[in-house]
Design an enzyme around this catalytic site. Structure first.
Site, PDB file in Angstrom:
ATOM      1  N   GLU A   1     129.265 -23.176  76.782  1.00 36.53           N
ATOM      2  CA  GLU A   1     129.708 -22.981  78.170  1.00 36.53           C
ATOM      3  C   GLU A   1     130.980 -23.784  78.323  1.00 36.53           C
ATOM      4  OE1 GLU A   1     128.530 -21.150  80.517  1.00 36.53           O
ATOM      5  OE2 GLU A   1     126.645 -20.543  79.568  1.00 36.53           O
TER       6      GLU A   1
ATOM      7  N   GLU B   1     143.130 -25.241  82.615  1.00 37.76           N
ATOM      8  CA  GLU B   1     142.097 -25.754  83.500  1.00 37.76           C
ATOM      9  C   GLU B   1     142.485 -27.159  83.936  1.00 37.76           C
ATOM     10  OE1 GLU B   1     138.156 -26.522  81.760  1.00 37.76           O
ATOM     11  OE2 GLU B   1     137.339 -25.553  83.538  1.00 37.76           O
TER      12      GLU B   1
ATOM     13  N   CYS C   1     133.611 -25.868  86.541  1.00 39.54           N
ATOM     14  CA  CYS C   1     134.228 -24.977  85.547  1.00 39.54           C
ATOM     15  C   CYS C   1     134.444 -23.575  86.108  1.00 39.54           C
ATOM     16  CB  CYS C   1     133.386 -24.935  84.280  1.00 39.54           C
ATOM     17  SG  CYS C   1     131.640 -24.740  84.579  1.00 39.54           S
TER      18      CYS C   1
ATOM     19  N   LYS D   1     122.254 -35.231  74.299  1.00 39.36           N
ATOM     20  CA  LYS D   1     123.338 -36.228  74.327  1.00 39.36           C
ATOM     21  C   LYS D   1     124.139 -35.916  75.594  1.00 39.36           C
ATOM     22  CE  LYS D   1     127.259 -37.108  73.857  1.00 39.36           C
ATOM     23  NZ  LYS D   1     128.149 -37.709  74.930  1.00 39.36           N
TER      24      LYS D   1
ATOM     25  N   GLY E   1     130.833 -38.866  72.578  1.00 36.72           N
ATOM     26  CA  GLY E   1     130.919 -37.525  72.012  1.00 36.72           C
ATOM     27  C   GLY E   1     131.242 -37.499  70.524  1.00 36.72           C
TER      28      GLY E   1
ATOM     29  N   GLY F   1     127.487 -37.302  69.765  1.00 38.41           N
ATOM     30  CA  GLY F   1     127.574 -35.851  69.984  1.00 38.41           C
ATOM     31  C   GLY F   1     127.813 -35.114  68.683  1.00 38.41           C
TER      32      GLY F   1
HETATM   33  P1  NAP Z   1     134.244 -32.908  76.652  1.00 34.90           P
HETATM   34  O1  NAP Z   1     134.878 -33.956  75.832  1.00 34.90           O
HETATM   35  O2  NAP Z   1     134.237 -31.517  76.142  1.00 34.90           O
HETATM   36  O3  NAP Z   1     132.747 -33.398  76.953  1.00 34.90           O
HETATM   37  C1  NAP Z   1     131.583 -32.615  77.020  1.00 34.90           C
HETATM   38  C2  NAP Z   1     130.465 -33.258  76.211  1.00 34.90           C
HETATM   39  O4  NAP Z   1     130.762 -33.179  74.819  1.00 34.90           O
HETATM   40  C3  NAP Z   1     130.270 -34.746  76.488  1.00 34.90           C
HETATM   41  O5  NAP Z   1     128.919 -35.085  76.348  1.00 34.90           O
HETATM   42  C4  NAP Z   1     131.100 -35.364  75.388  1.00 34.90           C
HETATM   43  O6  NAP Z   1     130.802 -36.699  75.138  1.00 34.90           O
HETATM   44  C5  NAP Z   1     130.757 -34.465  74.231  1.00 34.90           C
HETATM   45  N1  NAP Z   1     131.714 -34.509  73.122  1.00 34.90           N
HETATM   46  C6  NAP Z   1     133.003 -34.913  73.136  1.00 34.90           C
HETATM   47  N2  NAP Z   1     133.532 -34.805  71.923  1.00 34.90           N
HETATM   48  C7  NAP Z   1     132.564 -34.348  71.088  1.00 34.90           C
HETATM   49  C8  NAP Z   1     132.499 -34.038  69.704  1.00 34.90           C
HETATM   50  N3  NAP Z   1     133.551 -34.175  68.900  1.00 34.90           N
HETATM   51  N4  NAP Z   1     131.333 -33.573  69.197  1.00 34.90           N
HETATM   52  C9  NAP Z   1     130.260 -33.407  69.992  1.00 34.90           C
HETATM   53  N5  NAP Z   1     130.262 -33.705  71.295  1.00 34.90           N
HETATM   54  C10 NAP Z   1     131.400 -34.156  71.852  1.00 34.90           C
HETATM   55  O7  NAP Z   1     134.858 -32.900  78.084  1.00 34.90           O
HETATM   56  P2  NAP Z   1     135.460 -34.165  78.868  1.00 34.90           P
HETATM   57  O8  NAP Z   1     136.232 -35.038  77.951  1.00 34.90           O
HETATM   58  O9  NAP Z   1     134.387 -34.809  79.606  1.00 34.90           O
HETATM   59  O10 NAP Z   1     136.443 -33.419  79.866  1.00 34.90           O
HETATM   60  C11 NAP Z   1     137.700 -32.906  79.435  1.00 34.90           C
HETATM   61  C12 NAP Z   1     137.994 -31.548  80.044  1.00 34.90           C
HETATM   62  O11 NAP Z   1     136.944 -30.637  79.707  1.00 34.90           O
HETATM   63  C13 NAP Z   1     138.035 -31.493  81.546  1.00 34.90           C
HETATM   64  O12 NAP Z   1     139.263 -31.824  82.061  1.00 34.90           O
HETATM   65  C14 NAP Z   1     137.690 -30.062  81.820  1.00 34.90           C
HETATM   66  O13 NAP Z   1     138.811 -29.242  81.731  1.00 34.90           O
HETATM   67  C15 NAP Z   1     136.748 -29.701  80.717  1.00 34.90           C
HETATM   68  N6  NAP Z   1     135.335 -29.727  81.154  1.00 34.90           N
HETATM   69  C16 NAP Z   1     134.723 -28.558  81.364  1.00 34.90           C
HETATM   70  C17 NAP Z   1     133.399 -28.556  81.784  1.00 34.90           C
HETATM   71  C18 NAP Z   1     132.664 -27.297  82.033  1.00 34.90           C
HETATM   72  O14 NAP Z   1     131.664 -27.313  82.718  1.00 34.90           O
HETATM   73  N7  NAP Z   1     133.085 -26.190  81.492  1.00 34.90           N
HETATM   74  C19 NAP Z   1     132.730 -29.736  81.979  1.00 34.90           C
HETATM   75  C20 NAP Z   1     133.381 -30.948  81.739  1.00 34.90           C
HETATM   76  C21 NAP Z   1     134.676 -30.908  81.314  1.00 34.90           C
HETATM   77  P3  NAP Z   1     131.664 -37.821  75.954  1.00 34.90           P
HETATM   78  O15 NAP Z   1     131.132 -37.780  77.327  1.00 34.90           O
HETATM   79  O16 NAP Z   1     131.393 -39.093  75.253  1.00 34.90           O
HETATM   80  O17 NAP Z   1     133.103 -37.394  75.874  1.00 34.90           O
END
Ligand code: NAP
Ligand code: MG
Length: 462
Positions: free
Chosen positions: A245, A369, A279, A170, A203, A207
């Site tokens: 991660e 972050e 990250c 996903k 997500g 997800g």
């Molecule tokens: P995120 O919501 O954690 O997204 C990561 C992945 O998880 C996406 O595929 C997302 O789908 C999915 N997801 C979201 N909610 C979920 C749930 N309840 N259950 C299962 N999967 C779920 O991150 P984001 O919203 O894209 O970014 C927010 C913040 O996260 C950023 O500002 C940054 O600080 C951090 N981030 C960190 C990394 C890293 O490499 N460590 C990468 C990206 C973001 P969707 O795409 O539909 O939300």
């Protein structure tokens, strides 16, 4: 590439169970460039069943043959590298040269490394009167973010396939086209139907359904710490394996003996690359009080020079979030020396390369972050002070140490609570384990360590 109006399940593009779609937006001009289906629990369930059915045959496939398929996948990624770079640029916004070198280039190295590892790994070893077998953990649910959209997919799928696992992916809602392109590459590489499956979707819908599915044996997640905690709790309750991660707030520690100009220039570039959406970015620059003013001037100059070469942030939400953090930095008393919260262009989710001086370790911008092109320069008095500041966040993903003498830098790095440290600008190594201490995560990706995440052991005694 042309978007697929379906899910890649069992070796074919199948219509989604529901009718909802996700609009893919180019963050550089805010135009909708494609629509992909938004998968539901029903699509996830279909994909997991297929992955489970494909598991016994793939797990029993000789490692040399699995290696050959992964090598073929790498070759397709090489052959389609221009299309990959263009696709990442279109949906993530990264400047094309960066997409070519990093977003298209790194996955080739990682896929290649797992083709080699699958062929050479000791899946069986003798320990005293036992034979220990390394067996695949089973069906992997992979959930990936948008910031390195192909790298994060390959860093999970390649070792999973090398181990003999099957996968349901996903990908992030912001970058589904890169994931569809990857599914095409899997298909072209002749990886058997059902071994890799793709469900695009949101997500909290697709997800979450994948993380909760009882047919999934391991959830491998990259993304925010908030969602990671939720996934860890769900997996824990089901006694399911989990690899996380998560975020970072890494320190770039410049010791007084270092080449200051180089350490500052590389440090600023490290944060600005990918518009700060990395990250492991060294978002806190730690400088000795005696060199502080000089470092601030050098960093401001480096950020100003970066200027127009920076790409946009991925979406409107991240744009608002990052600008909010910059405003908060000002409100908490940090001093802006480059960039700022104003949008530099009328269109697109751009933020100027931003540098804050006079940042204290407890400020919000030094703790959370930001995920944008923002460097915070923090002053330290002596080495112990630098170490306390470097280790003083909930994160521990990466970092850097600069010193005149390598041994001095290593001694400092060994005291840091973090998973990776670059010494005097050490290069990225696709074989080095990548992953976090503390709340930056659980588990490691890349190299042999990344492969063992997808293996479990069975011992037979004689
Ligand atoms: P995120 O919501 O954690 O997204 C990561 C992945 O998880 C996406 O595929 C997302 O789908 C999915 N997801 C979201 N909610 C979920 C749930 N309840 N259950 C299962 N999967 C779920 O991150 P984001 O919203 O894209 O970014 C927010 C913040 O996260 C950023 O500002 C940054 O600080 C951090 N981030 C960190 C990394 C890293 O490499 N460590 C990468 C990206 C973001 P969707 O795409 O539909 O939300
Ligand atoms: Mg999200």
């Amino acid at each position: 590439m042309k978007a697929h109006n379906g899910m890649y399940i069992d070796g074919a593009w199948r219509p989604a169970a529901g009718r909802d779609t996700i609009a893919v937006v180019n963050p550089a001009d805010e135009q909708v460039i494609a629509e992909v289906p938004a998968g539901t629990a029903e699509d996830v369930d279909a994909a997991v069943r297929v992955a489970r059915a494909a598991l016994p045959a793939w797990a029993a496939t000789a490692p040399a043959e699995r290696a050959a398929r992964i090598a073929a996948l790498r070759d397709v990624l090489v052959a389609r590298k221009d299309e990959i770079a263009e696709t990442v640029t279109a949906e993530l916004g990264a400047p094309l040269p960066f997409s070519q070198a990093v977003h298209a280039g790194v996955p080739v190295l990682v896929a290649g490394s797992y083709a080699e590892r699958a062929a050479s790994y000791a899946f069986e070893e003798k320990v005293g009167n036992s034979t220990v077998y390394a067996e695949p953990v089973g069906v992997v649910g992979a959930i990936t973010p948008w910031n390195y959209p192909l790298h994060q997919i390959v860093a999970k799928v390649a070792p999973a396939l090398a181990a003999g696992c099957t996968v349901v992916l996903k990908p992030a809602e912001d970058t589904p086209l890169t994931a569809q392109l990857f599914a095409e590459a899997v298909h072209e590489a002749g990886i058997p139907a059902g071994v890799f499956n793709l469900v695009t979707g949101l997500g909290p819908v697709a997800g979450q359904a994948l993380a909760e599915h009882e047919g999934v044996d391991l959830v491998s997640f990259t993304g925010s710490t908030a969602v990671g905690k939720q996934i860890g709790a769900t997996a824990g309750a089901a006694v399911k394996r989990v690899a996380l991660e998560l975020g970072g707030k890494s320190a770039n520690v410049i010791l007084p003996s270092a080449d200051l100009a180089k350490a500052v220039a590389v440090g600023v570039a490290n944060v600005m690359g990918n518009s700060g959406q990395t990250c492991s970015a060294w978002t806190r620059m730690l400088v000795h009080t005696s060199q502080y003013d000089e470092a601030v001037a050098l960093a401001a100059e480096a950020a100003a020079k970066y200027g127009d070469r920076i790409g946009p942030l991925v979406n409107a939400k991240q744009h608002a979030r990052v600008r909010g953090y910059i405003e908060q930095g000002v409100a908490e008393g940090a001093r802006l020396v480059a960039g700022g919260p104003e949008a530099p262009r009328e269109q697109g989710y751009f933020v100027s390369p931003t540098v804050f001086a006079d940042v204290t370790p407890e400020m919000t911008i030094a703790q959370e972050e930001i995920f944008g092109p923002v460097v915070s320069i923090i002053r330290y008095e002596d080495e112990d002070d630098a170490l306390r500041i470097a280790n003083g966040t909930v994160y521990g993903l990466a970092g850097a140490v600069w010193a005149g003498d390598e041994a001095e830098a290593v001694a400092f790095a060994r005291r840091m609570d973090t998973g990776q440290v670059d010494i005097n600008g050490g290069r990225f190594n696709p074989l080095a384990p990548f992953g976090g201490y503390k709340q930056s995560g659980i588990g490691r990706e890349l190299g042999s360590h990344g492969l063992t995440e997808y293996l479990q052991t069975k011992s037979l005694q004689f």
